[in-house]
Design an enzyme around this catalytic site. Structure first.
Site, mmCIF file in Angstrom:
data_model
loop_
_atom_site.group_PDB
_atom_site.id
_atom_site.type_symbol
_atom_site.label_atom_id
_atom_site.label_comp_id
_atom_site.label_asym_id
_atom_site.label_seq_id
_atom_site.Cartn_x
_atom_site.Cartn_y
_atom_site.Cartn_z
ATOM 1 N N SER A 171 28.127 46.321 -28.959
ATOM 2 C CA SER A 171 27.859 45.363 -29.321
ATOM 3 C C SER A 171 28.688 44.616 -31.104
ATOM 4 C CB SER A 171 27.551 43.907 -29.816
ATOM 5 O OG SER A 171 27.688 42.348 -29.254
ATOM 6 N N ASP A 195 30.933 47.812 -25.939
ATOM 7 C CA ASP A 195 31.523 47.019 -26.043
ATOM 8 C C ASP A 195 31.346 46.305 -26.893
ATOM 9 O OD1 ASP A 195 32.411 44.599 -24.026
ATOM 10 O OD2 ASP A 195 30.659 43.898 -23.543
ATOM 11 N N HIS A 276 27.302 41.654 -21.086
ATOM 12 C CA HIS A 276 27.830 42.336 -21.886
ATOM 13 C C HIS A 276 26.757 43.998 -22.737
ATOM 14 C CE1 HIS A 276 29.264 42.509 -26.175
ATOM 15 N NE2 HIS A 276 27.800 41.874 -26.820
#
EC number: 3.1.1.3
Length: 493
Positions: A171, A195, A276
């Site tokens: 992230s 991601d 996610h």
């Protein structure tokens, strides 16, 4: 991200600011301008940011590890840091809880099991990540500089090589890794973006996000790139290879079929977390299930992949995903796609089907509900739907993609089924409509003589011919059987 307001935190970026204002909330300052300070953004950064480097010496998640200190060579020795081994830096992302999530311990354990001599370092920037999202974004640059500082100091020891460094960022952590790769003196061996965060990074300059320039090899997994108009993960390609499992959006097993239920019962944050975080679990899977590697295939867009057009491994068009990805350096980003299971091991087996369909009658705009069953020497598939991404082309070859969760072995026959009302009832209805002087519906009959199958994993191609050449028609409620063609089992298609 465990907090129920996780998604609302992202939505606040869009609902709480005027249209267009997000462009002013992007990470400020060029990476190459060390003294530039952000303006117009509330930043909660102290003079000495709270960033620690914790080398994990045990697989026990309760073990605290050993904190490294820049400039303290004695502590480096006491912590058991191996200067000549591979070194992994794991960088977490934004947090609403202020605590490490369970995935981090799983990733640490998987790396320690796979690379027993390696250094596994957790970059702990929780105090700077446990902020409003826009503040955490601004802090990524500071944390990236701290990581680069640690790497520069290690390089001064002589035996340490940047080529052996692998930064793994999840992230926001992926962009921290990008900053670190940009700031460091030299070139980091590899960066893996799991991601990478999208809000405030989508479309910005390469110096303000993860990019291929940040390491010798940058590979990226995109698992949550689009949901209800808001992309939590970054959509655009940002590495040498960018892999989009299941198209990069809805992941199997993450509750897509019960989205409204998630809203009703307040569990939407768990669905978001699942999508996610899937990138992390795919990477862990590549470490612990070496005998079941997942393959991705280069393709220009997800629809072409869904149509089964992109299952070629020629000229490096396919690659392993996760830790086992092979280094690819090209002038342009390579976008790659694959299907996966809902859980570990995530590997599936992809098949391309080329079906030549023709009709002796005017069939109009026909969209048959077709299913296929593959019979192999090791196992048989379930009844697999042929997804029609675009309309069926008559008197032409149509391409489809199907996949199975288990290895079938060598295929030896195929059953094609057209679900729906049987042809006899359909013809009876047409005759009745004709009797009432109404225009007839188009004929619902197709002729198929051959199906060509290509395995994505083995690249083997086999042709299957209809059992009886004189009986090659199929209508709703009917099925056709195909067997290996006697004179054309192996084909070039």
């Amino acid at each position: 991200m465990r907090d129920p307001v996780f998604l609302l935190g992202f939505w606040s970026l869009y609902c709480c600011f005027p249209a267009g204002s997000l462009t002013t909330l992007r990470p400020q300052g060029s990476l190459r301008d060390e003294h530039h300070k952000p303006t117009g953004v509330p930043v909660t950064i102290t003079t000495k940011p709270s960033v620690t480097f914790n080398i994990r010496t045990s697989k026990d998640p309760e073990h605290e590890g050993c904190n490294l200190s820049l400039g303290d060579s004695k502590l480096l020795e006491n912590c058991g840091f191996n200067m000549t081994a591979k070194t992994f830096f794991i960088i977490h992302g934004w947090t609403m809880s202020g605590m490490f999530e369970s995935w981090l311990h799983k990733l640490v354990s998987a790396l320690q099991t796979r690379e027993k001599e390696a250094n596994v370092v957790v970059v702990d920037w929780l105090p700077l990540a446990h902020q409003l999202y826009i503040d955490a974004v601004s802090n990524t640059r500071v944390v990236g500089r701290r990581v680069a500082g640690m790497l520069n100091w290690l390089q001064e020891k002589g035996e340490f090589s940047l080529g052996d460094v692998h930064l793994i960022g999840y992230s926001l952590g992926a962009h921290v890794a990008g900053y670190a790769g940009n700031f460091v003196k030299g070139t980091v061996g590899r960066i893996t973006g799991l991601d990478p965060a999208g809000p405030m990074f989508e479309g910005v300059d390469i110096n303000r996000r993860l990019s291929p320039d940040d390491a010798d090899f940058v590979d990226v997994l995109h698992t949550y790139t689009l949901s209800f108009g808001l992309s939590i993960g970054i959509r655009m390609p940002v590495g040498h290879i960018d892999i989009y499992p299941n198209g990069g959006d809805f992941q199997p097993g993450c509750g897509f079929n019960d989205v409204m239920g998630s809203f009703a019962y307040g569990t939407i944050s768990e669905m978001v977390k699942c999508e996610h975080e899937r990138a992390v679990h795919l990477f862990v899977d590549s470490l612990v299930n070496q005998d079941k590697p997942s393959f991705a295939f280069q393709c220009t867009d997800p629809n072409r992949f869904k149509r089964g057009i992109c299952l070629s491994c020629r000229k490096n068009r396919c690659n392993n995903i996760g830790y086992n990805a092979k280094k690819m350096r090209k002038k342009r980003n390579s976008k790659m796609y694959l299907k996966t299971r809902a859980g570990m091991p995530f590997r599936v087996y992809h098949y391309q089907l080329k079906v030549h369909m023709f009709s002796y009658k005017n069939s109009g705009d026909i969209q048959p509900d077709l299913y296929i069953t593959l019979y192999g020497s090791n196992a048989d598939s379930q009844n697999l739907p042929l997804e029609i991404v675009e309309k069926i082309e008559l008197n032409a070859t149509n391409t489809f993609l199907v996949y199975t969760e288990e290895y079938l072995g060598d295929l030896f026959k195929i059953r094609l089924t057209w679900e729906g009302v049987s042809s006899s009832w359909y013809n009876l209805w047409n005759e009745f409509r004709s009797y009432l002087s109404q225009p007839s519906s188009p004929s619902r009959e197709l002729h198929i003589r051959r199906i060509r199958v290509k395995s994505g994993e083995t690249q083997r191609k086999v042709a299957f011919c209809v059992q009886d050449p004189m009986k090659n028609s199929i209508s709703p409620g009917q099925e056709l059987w195909f067997y290996k063609c006697q004179n054309d089992c192996r084909v070039k298609n």
